[in-house]
Design a protein around this motif. Structure first.
Motif, mmCIF file in Angstrom:
data_model
loop_
_atom_site.group_PDB
_atom_site.id
_atom_site.type_symbol
_atom_site.label_atom_id
_atom_site.label_comp_id
_atom_site.label_asym_id
_atom_site.label_seq_id
_atom_site.Cartn_x
_atom_site.Cartn_y
_atom_site.Cartn_z
ATOM 1 N N HIS A 1 -11.333 -47.748 -14.651
ATOM 2 C CA HIS A 1 -10.782 -47.719 -16.010
ATOM 3 C C HIS A 1 -11.842 -47.538 -17.093
ATOM 4 O O HIS A 1 -11.511 -47.569 -18.278
ATOM 5 C CB HIS A 1 -9.990 -49.002 -16.262
ATOM 6 C CG HIS A 1 -8.800 -49.155 -15.367
ATOM 7 N ND1 HIS A 1 -7.685 -48.358 -15.482
ATOM 8 C CD2 HIS A 1 -8.567 -49.991 -14.322
ATOM 9 C CE1 HIS A 1 -6.802 -48.704 -14.556
ATOM 10 N NE2 HIS A 1 -7.312 -49.691 -13.837
ATOM 11 N N GLY A 2 -13.107 -47.347 -16.696
ATOM 12 C CA GLY A 2 -14.162 -47.133 -17.689
ATOM 13 C C GLY A 2 -14.418 -48.348 -18.561
ATOM 14 O O GLY A 2 -14.692 -48.213 -19.759
ATOM 15 N N LEU A 3 -14.355 -49.527 -17.963
ATOM 16 C CA LEU A 3 -14.539 -50.773 -18.723
ATOM 17 C C LEU A 3 -16.019 -51.147 -18.708
ATOM 18 O O LEU A 3 -16.567 -51.537 -17.687
ATOM 19 C CB LEU A 3 -13.687 -51.893 -18.106
ATOM 20 C CG LEU A 3 -12.207 -51.536 -17.860
ATOM 21 C CD1 LEU A 3 -11.468 -52.714 -17.248
ATOM 22 C CD2 LEU A 3 -11.539 -51.076 -19.153
ATOM 23 N N ARG A 4 -16.666 -51.054 -19.861
ATOM 24 C CA ARG A 4 -18.109 -51.207 -19.934
ATOM 25 C C ARG A 4 -18.558 -52.560 -20.485
ATOM 26 O O ARG A 4 -19.735 -52.768 -20.764
ATOM 27 C CB ARG A 4 -18.714 -50.076 -20.766
ATOM 28 C CG ARG A 4 -18.658 -48.723 -20.059
ATOM 29 C CD ARG A 4 -19.195 -47.610 -20.934
ATOM 30 N NE ARG A 4 -18.305 -47.364 -22.072
ATOM 31 C CZ ARG A 4 -17.261 -46.530 -22.029
ATOM 32 N NH1 ARG A 4 -16.979 -45.885 -20.913
ATOM 33 N NH2 ARG A 4 -16.512 -46.361 -23.092
ATOM 34 N N GLY A 5 -17.631 -53.489 -20.630
ATOM 35 C CA GLY A 5 -18.007 -54.827 -21.059
ATOM 36 C C GLY A 5 -18.588 -55.615 -19.904
ATOM 37 O O GLY A 5 -18.967 -55.058 -18.865
ATOM 38 N N VAL A 6 -18.655 -56.932 -20.058
ATOM 39 C CA VAL A 6 -19.219 -57.796 -19.028
ATOM 40 C C VAL A 6 -18.557 -57.519 -17.680
ATOM 41 O O VAL A 6 -17.347 -57.320 -17.599
ATOM 42 C CB VAL A 6 -19.057 -59.284 -19.421
ATOM 43 C CG1 VAL A 6 -17.588 -59.648 -19.602
ATOM 44 C CG2 VAL A 6 -19.711 -60.205 -18.401
ATOM 45 N N ASN A 7 -19.367 -57.498 -16.620
ATOM 46 C CA ASN A 7 -18.828 -57.227 -15.290
ATOM 47 C C ASN A 7 -19.550 -58.123 -14.291
ATOM 48 O O ASN A 7 -20.702 -57.879 -13.942
ATOM 49 C CB ASN A 7 -19.027 -55.745 -14.935
ATOM 50 C CG ASN A 7 -18.273 -55.355 -13.682
ATOM 51 O OD1 ASN A 7 -18.784 -55.489 -12.582
ATOM 52 N ND2 ASN A 7 -17.052 -54.872 -13.846
ATOM 53 N N LYS B 1 -17.659 -62.387 -27.431
ATOM 54 C CA LYS B 1 -18.469 -61.386 -26.746
ATOM 55 C C LYS B 1 -17.625 -60.337 -26.016
ATOM 56 O O LYS B 1 -18.166 -59.395 -25.435
ATOM 57 C CB LYS B 1 -19.424 -62.074 -25.769
ATOM 58 C CG LYS B 1 -20.367 -63.056 -26.455
ATOM 59 C CD LYS B 1 -21.351 -63.686 -25.504
ATOM 60 C CE LYS B 1 -22.468 -62.728 -25.147
ATOM 61 N NZ LYS B 1 -23.544 -63.389 -24.367
ATOM 62 N N ALA B 2 -16.316 -60.520 -26.009
ATOM 63 C CA ALA B 2 -15.388 -59.538 -25.428
ATOM 64 C C ALA B 2 -14.023 -59.750 -26.039
ATOM 65 O O ALA B 2 -13.722 -60.836 -26.564
ATOM 66 C CB ALA B 2 -15.332 -59.696 -23.912
ATOM 67 N N ASP B 3 -13.197 -58.716 -25.981
ATOM 68 C CA ASP B 3 -11.819 -58.826 -26.475
ATOM 69 C C ASP B 3 -10.847 -59.105 -25.332
ATOM 70 O O ASP B 3 -9.885 -59.850 -25.497
ATOM 71 C CB ASP B 3 -11.400 -57.527 -27.180
ATOM 72 C CG ASP B 3 -12.230 -57.249 -28.409
ATOM 73 O OD1 ASP B 3 -12.653 -58.213 -29.075
ATOM 74 O OD2 ASP B 3 -12.469 -56.056 -28.691
ATOM 75 N N ILE B 4 -11.100 -58.470 -24.183
ATOM 76 C CA ILE B 4 -10.210 -58.569 -23.024
ATOM 77 C C ILE B 4 -11.071 -58.629 -21.765
ATOM 78 O O ILE B 4 -12.069 -57.900 -21.655
ATOM 79 C CB ILE B 4 -9.266 -57.349 -22.935
ATOM 80 C CG1 ILE B 4 -8.375 -57.247 -24.187
ATOM 81 C CG2 ILE B 4 -8.396 -57.419 -21.678
ATOM 82 C CD1 ILE B 4 -7.616 -55.925 -24.284
ATOM 83 N N ILE B 5 -10.688 -59.477 -20.820
ATOM 84 C CA ILE B 5 -11.358 -59.524 -19.526
ATOM 85 C C ILE B 5 -10.307 -59.594 -18.419
ATOM 86 O O ILE B 5 -9.381 -60.410 -18.483
ATOM 87 C CB ILE B 5 -12.320 -60.731 -19.420
ATOM 88 C CG1 ILE B 5 -13.495 -60.561 -20.402
ATOM 89 C CG2 ILE B 5 -12.844 -60.887 -17.990
ATOM 90 C CD1 ILE B 5 -14.459 -61.730 -20.429
ATOM 91 N N ASP C 1 -15.735 -50.740 -24.514
ATOM 92 C CA ASP C 1 -17.040 -51.397 -24.517
ATOM 93 C C ASP C 1 -16.886 -52.913 -24.649
ATOM 94 O O ASP C 1 -17.815 -53.660 -24.353
ATOM 95 C CB ASP C 1 -17.907 -50.892 -25.671
ATOM 96 C CG ASP C 1 -18.353 -49.447 -25.486
ATOM 97 O OD1 ASP C 1 -18.124 -48.904 -24.387
ATOM 98 O OD2 ASP C 1 -18.929 -48.878 -26.431
ATOM 99 N N ARG C 2 -15.708 -53.347 -25.096
ATOM 100 C CA ARG C 2 -15.453 -54.776 -25.289
ATOM 101 C C ARG C 2 -14.406 -55.318 -24.311
ATOM 102 O O ARG C 2 -13.794 -56.342 -24.535
ATOM 103 C CB ARG C 2 -15.036 -55.071 -26.733
ATOM 104 C CG ARG C 2 -16.194 -54.875 -27.722
ATOM 105 C CD ARG C 2 -15.822 -55.314 -29.123
ATOM 106 N NE ARG C 2 -15.335 -56.686 -29.165
ATOM 107 C CZ ARG C 2 -16.118 -57.777 -29.165
ATOM 108 N NH1 ARG C 2 -17.446 -57.641 -29.109
ATOM 109 N NH2 ARG C 2 -15.591 -58.979 -29.230
ATOM 110 N N ILE C 3 -14.208 -54.562 -23.233
ATOM 111 C CA ILE C 3 -13.303 -55.013 -22.171
ATOM 112 C C ILE C 3 -14.118 -55.172 -20.899
ATOM 113 O O ILE C 3 -14.828 -54.253 -20.489
ATOM 114 C CB ILE C 3 -12.146 -54.026 -21.951
ATOM 115 C CG1 ILE C 3 -11.351 -53.838 -23.244
ATOM 116 C CG2 ILE C 3 -11.234 -54.530 -20.834
ATOM 117 C CD1 ILE C 3 -10.229 -52.824 -23.146
ATOM 118 N N GLY C 4 -14.027 -56.339 -20.269
ATOM 119 C CA GLY C 4 -14.829 -56.622 -19.094
ATOM 120 C C GLY C 4 -14.002 -56.999 -17.889
ATOM 121 O O GLY C 4 -12.771 -57.064 -17.930
ATOM 122 N N VAL C 5 -14.701 -57.273 -16.794
ATOM 123 C CA VAL C 5 -14.074 -57.688 -15.542
ATOM 124 C C VAL C 5 -14.879 -58.848 -14.970
ATOM 125 O O VAL C 5 -16.108 -58.767 -14.858
ATOM 126 C CB VAL C 5 -14.030 -56.544 -14.507
ATOM 127 C CG1 VAL C 5 -13.272 -56.982 -13.255
ATOM 128 C CG2 VAL C 5 -13.401 -55.287 -15.101
#
Length: 415
Positions: free
Chosen positions: A150-156, A181-185, A97-101
């Protein structure tokens, strides 16, 4: 504010289909230019470009899947997967939830647009579009595919600012993580514009080099004989991560991101400001945010497209900002090897900048023999062969049609 680092890299380029090959060939001054293989160039003023070599989509994708993806989609997904593996991200153990693209493209599915419209117009009996036409062409589709896989539900998101796209996206990824606002992008950019319409369009606006006889050396940033940029294709990806998350994972760290400048020339839809006002402000803002002085910068990976006005305006901006410190700053124009990847160029050049910081090696500017007299003689351009020196702070510059200017500042990571 959180500290932000780069923990993974991935690339597919005209001079290497993975990070190691790309970096080795950059340092060795390999030209990616060759005659265009995708279509008959007889009707065009330019018959060469920097294509990705030895590429077969079926080495990366199932046949059914590959048919749903434009070439720019494929390149972006390949680069992103390499970066994810390089960073050793295990999404089963991380809070997705805290990983985005934030993955960008300046144009999107140019090849699909051209192919499907031509086929539609020529088919008199059953004119129809491919059911995947829209998803293959929209510029944000790579970001969507990475997130879904990858089921990444953060910022996209997808930043579309012409040639500045992936640098703007990288800066926004940095900001998003810095603000907590995110850990990993997963950030990056992808482009596949070596098509009839792109070559024809850029030829019509006199932006491309037409040096067909000397295509291997046609991209020659800063050189008095430069006559336009060389079109390139490919993708780059970077894993942008909070230092806290990286340390918790015991991740390797390539470099720290400490500043970004996003400005505008506010001058012309395609030409840069003659004095490089937007470029100057972007670099100045990156340094201000990074809390360093011009004298601290060791290296600049310049936008350096090999266009007449563009190279001059950028170097004027560099000269104005760095002034007495110019001779101490090494400068590379790596498009001399890769060509210009448009929306993907910022990502692959940010990667080169991070690797220069990590290895203390800087790529050369090949093909440049006589620097334009309109460019300051104090400019320390790395020519012909790679250079070696300690790189503690480095800038990567990218500028795009529309007057978009972006500059990102990296630092050698220290605890």
């Amino acid at each position: 504010m959180k500290r932000v680092v780069i923990t993974g890299l991935g690339a597919i380029t005209p001079i290497g289909n993975n990070i190691q090959n790309y970096w080795d060939n950059l340092l060795n001054g390999v030209s990616g230019a060759d005659k265009i293989s995708r279509f008959d160039t007889g009707k065009f003023k330019t018959d060469f470009a920097c294509e990705v070599k030895n590429y077969d989509a079926l080495n990366y994708f199932e046949r059914k899947e590959s048919r749903k993806l434009d070439r720019f989609n494929q390149y972006g997904l390949i680069a992103a997967e390499e970066a994810i593996k390089d960073a050793q991200l295990n999404f089963d153990t991380l809070d997705t939830d805290r990983i985005g693209v934030m993955f960008s493209s300046g144009i999107g599915g140019f090849e699909t647009i051209e192919k499907d419209i031509i086929e539609f117009s020529q088919n008199q009996f059953n004119p129809r579009f491919n059911p995947f036409f829209i998803t293959k062409i929209i510029a944000n589709s790579v970001a969507g595919y990475i997130s879904i896989k990858h089921g990444l539900r953060g910022v996209n998101t997808c930043t579309v600012t012409a040639c500045s796209s992936s640098t703007n996206g990288l800066i926004q990824a940095y900001n998003y993580i810095k603000w907590g606002k995110a850990d990993i992008i997963i950030s990056g950019g992808s482009e596949a514009p070596i098509t009839q319409s792109a070559v024809g369009g850029f030829n019509a606006m006199k932006a491309l080099s037409t040096n067909n006889e000397n295509y291997k050396t046609a991209s020659r940033p800063f050189d008095i004989s430069r006559d336009g940029f060389v079109l390139g294709e490919g993708a780059g990806a970077l894993v942008v991560e909070s230092l806290e998350s990286a340390l918790k994972r015991h991740a390797k760290i390539y470099a720290e991101v400490i500043g970004g400048g996003e400005t505008a020339d506010a001058y012309h839809i395609t030409s840069t400001h003659p004095e490089g006002k937007g470029a100057y402000l972007a670099m100045k803002e990156a340094l201000r945010e990074g809390n360093i002085q011009p004298k601290d910068v060791n290296y600049i990976n310049a936008h350096a497209t090999s266009t007449g006005p563009g190279d001059i305006s950028e170097t004027k901006a560099i000269q104005s900002l760095f002034n007495d410190h110019l001779k101490n700053i090494s400068i590379s124009g790596t498009k001399s090897m890769t060509g210009h990847l448009l929306g993907g160029t910022g990502a692959i050049e940010a990667i080169a900048t991070c690797l220069s910081i990590q290895t203390n090696q800087m790529a050369p500017t090949i093909n440049t023999k006589v620097i334009d007299e309109a460019i300051s003689s104090d400019l320390n351009v790395i020519l012909e062969k790679k250079a070696t020196k300690t790189v503690d702070y480095a800038l990567s510059n990218t500028f795009g049609f529309g007057g978009h200017c972006a500059s990102v500042l990296f630092k050698k990571y220290t605890e």
